[in-house]
Design a protein around this motif. Sequence first.
Motif, mmCIF file in Angstrom:
data_model
loop_
_atom_site.group_PDB
_atom_site.id
_atom_site.type_symbol
_atom_site.label_atom_id
_atom_site.label_comp_id
_atom_site.label_asym_id
_atom_site.label_seq_id
_atom_site.Cartn_x
_atom_site.Cartn_y
_atom_site.Cartn_z
ATOM 1 N N ALA A 53 0.810 -1.221 0.000
ATOM 2 C CA ALA A 53 0.000 0.000 0.000
ATOM 3 C C ALA A 53 0.845 1.273 0.000
ATOM 4 C CB ALA A 53 -0.924 0.009 1.218
ATOM 5 N N ASN A 54 2.120 1.177 0.377
ATOM 6 C CA ASN A 54 2.908 2.395 0.568
ATOM 7 C C ASN A 54 4.121 2.552 -0.339
ATOM 8 O OD1 ASN A 54 1.630 3.867 2.879
ATOM 9 N ND2 ASN A 54 1.795 1.823 3.754
ATOM 10 N N ILE A 55 4.680 1.476 -0.828
ATOM 11 C CA ILE A 55 5.889 1.578 -1.650
ATOM 12 C C ILE A 55 5.504 1.838 -3.103
ATOM 13 C CG2 ILE A 55 7.940 0.363 -2.478
ATOM 14 C CD1 ILE A 55 7.911 -1.184 0.159
ATOM 15 N N LEU A 59 8.803 1.927 -11.401
ATOM 16 C CA LEU A 59 8.937 3.009 -12.379
ATOM 17 C C LEU A 59 8.936 4.390 -11.728
ATOM 18 C CD1 LEU A 59 6.576 1.621 -15.182
ATOM 19 C CD2 LEU A 59 9.091 1.683 -15.184
ATOM 20 N N GLN A 60 8.217 4.538 -10.621
ATOM 21 C CA GLN A 60 8.104 5.845 -9.970
ATOM 22 C C GLN A 60 9.025 6.022 -8.766
ATOM 23 O OE1 GLN A 60 3.849 5.785 -9.129
ATOM 24 N NE2 GLN A 60 3.617 7.448 -10.619
ATOM 25 N N PHE A 61 9.545 4.935 -8.256
ATOM 26 C CA PHE A 61 10.286 4.959 -7.000
ATOM 27 C C PHE A 61 11.394 6.017 -7.004
ATOM 28 C CE2 PHE A 61 13.321 3.728 -3.824
ATOM 29 C CZ PHE A 61 12.567 3.175 -2.803
ATOM 30 N N ASP A 62 12.321 5.931 -7.947
ATOM 31 C CA ASP A 62 13.473 6.847 -7.963
ATOM 32 C C ASP A 62 13.069 8.299 -8.176
ATOM 33 O OD1 ASP A 62 15.283 4.835 -7.432
ATOM 34 O OD2 ASP A 62 15.885 4.562 -9.513
ATOM 35 N N SER A 63 12.117 8.528 -9.069
ATOM 36 C CA SER A 63 11.731 9.921 -9.329
ATOM 37 C C SER A 63 11.032 10.545 -8.121
ATOM 38 C CB SER A 63 10.864 10.024 -10.586
ATOM 39 O OG SER A 63 9.653 9.341 -10.416
ATOM 40 N N LEU A 64 10.198 9.785 -7.419
ATOM 41 C CA LEU A 64 9.544 10.317 -6.218
ATOM 42 C C LEU A 64 10.563 10.548 -5.097
ATOM 43 C CD1 LEU A 64 6.273 8.162 -6.087
ATOM 44 C CD2 LEU A 64 6.485 10.576 -6.730
ATOM 45 N N LEU A 65 11.481 9.607 -4.940
ATOM 46 C CA LEU A 65 12.501 9.764 -3.904
ATOM 47 C C LEU A 65 13.390 10.973 -4.200
ATOM 48 C CD1 LEU A 65 13.762 8.710 -1.305
ATOM 49 C CD2 LEU A 65 15.098 7.090 -2.686
ATOM 50 N N ILE A 124 5.164 6.559 1.733
ATOM 51 C CA ILE A 124 3.798 6.819 2.158
ATOM 52 C C ILE A 124 2.848 6.811 0.964
ATOM 53 C CG2 ILE A 124 2.255 8.484 3.282
ATOM 54 C CD1 ILE A 124 4.665 9.351 4.953
ATOM 55 N N GLU A 125 1.903 5.893 1.016
ATOM 56 C CA GLU A 125 0.771 5.790 0.086
ATOM 57 C C GLU A 125 1.172 5.812 -1.385
ATOM 58 O OE1 GLU A 125 -1.846 8.890 1.447
ATOM 59 O OE2 GLU A 125 -2.302 7.784 3.290
ATOM 60 N N LYS A 126 2.327 5.271 -1.704
ATOM 61 C CA LYS A 126 2.824 5.175 -3.078
ATOM 62 C C LYS A 126 2.984 6.532 -3.757
ATOM 63 C CE LYS A 126 1.121 0.597 -4.139
ATOM 64 N NZ LYS A 126 0.712 -0.267 -5.209
ATOM 65 N N ALA A 127 2.869 7.611 -2.978
ATOM 66 C CA ALA A 127 2.857 8.942 -3.574
ATOM 67 C C ALA A 127 4.021 9.821 -3.143
ATOM 68 C CB ALA A 127 1.550 9.648 -3.220
ATOM 69 N N ARG A 128 4.637 9.481 -2.001
ATOM 70 C CA ARG A 128 5.700 10.362 -1.512
ATOM 71 C C ARG A 128 6.587 9.635 -0.498
ATOM 72 N NH1 ARG A 128 1.467 11.651 2.016
ATOM 73 N NH2 ARG A 128 2.167 12.152 4.135
ATOM 74 N N PHE A 129 7.713 10.307 -0.202
ATOM 75 C CA PHE A 129 8.620 9.860 0.846
ATOM 76 C C PHE A 129 8.744 10.996 1.850
ATOM 77 C CE2 PHE A 129 9.854 7.203 -2.693
ATOM 78 C CZ PHE A 129 10.080 5.970 -2.094
ATOM 79 N N ASP A 130 8.560 10.687 3.102
ATOM 80 C CA ASP A 130 8.808 11.665 4.163
ATOM 81 C C ASP A 130 10.197 11.410 4.727
ATOM 82 O OD1 ASP A 130 6.365 12.869 3.908
ATOM 83 O OD2 ASP A 130 5.555 12.134 5.804
#
Length: 166
Positions: A53-55, A59-65, A124-130
């Motif tokens: 639910a959160n990771i 494809l988006q992981f690196d760009s969001l991080l 968090i919620e596949k949308a961001r990293f805090d």
Amino acid sequence: MKNKCLFSIPIIMFMTFFYSCYGQIQKDSLEQSQKDSLEQKMFQDVQKSYLEANIPDQLQFDSLLKRDLEKYFSTKSKQVVVKWEFLREGPTQSGVAYPKYYLWTKIYTDDKMLKEGAVRVAAIEKARFDITDFVSIKEINNHRKDIYMIFPGAVCEKINLLIQNR
């Protein structure tokens, strides 16, 4: 002959009682083991659902991080570029908290390194990293033991190795 029979009856009764109790203990132990195993599986399923639910997907992981690290370290007057490496492969999941990642980061502006250090981030919620914690190399060198209050032991050892091999 009567004495032998009288002596045998209590032994037989004791043995019957003992084996019935022993059998019940084994049954109870097996039931407890199965219950523990079921509870452990349920807990692992909950943890797995939190990961899913959160990771963000690959494809988006690196760009969001990258986006969230750069936003965290940027100021109004300085835009930065952040480079990182994982201090531990994969997420760390504790209970039902957000999955955490541990990174060694280097923060640059205009190709000049401003600072570097260890970071803990939560997906968090596949949308961001805090960014929950950042400890600069200077802080680590001044208070080496303090990192053990923030990071898992194995991550701290990796941090220490990184600093030692500089």
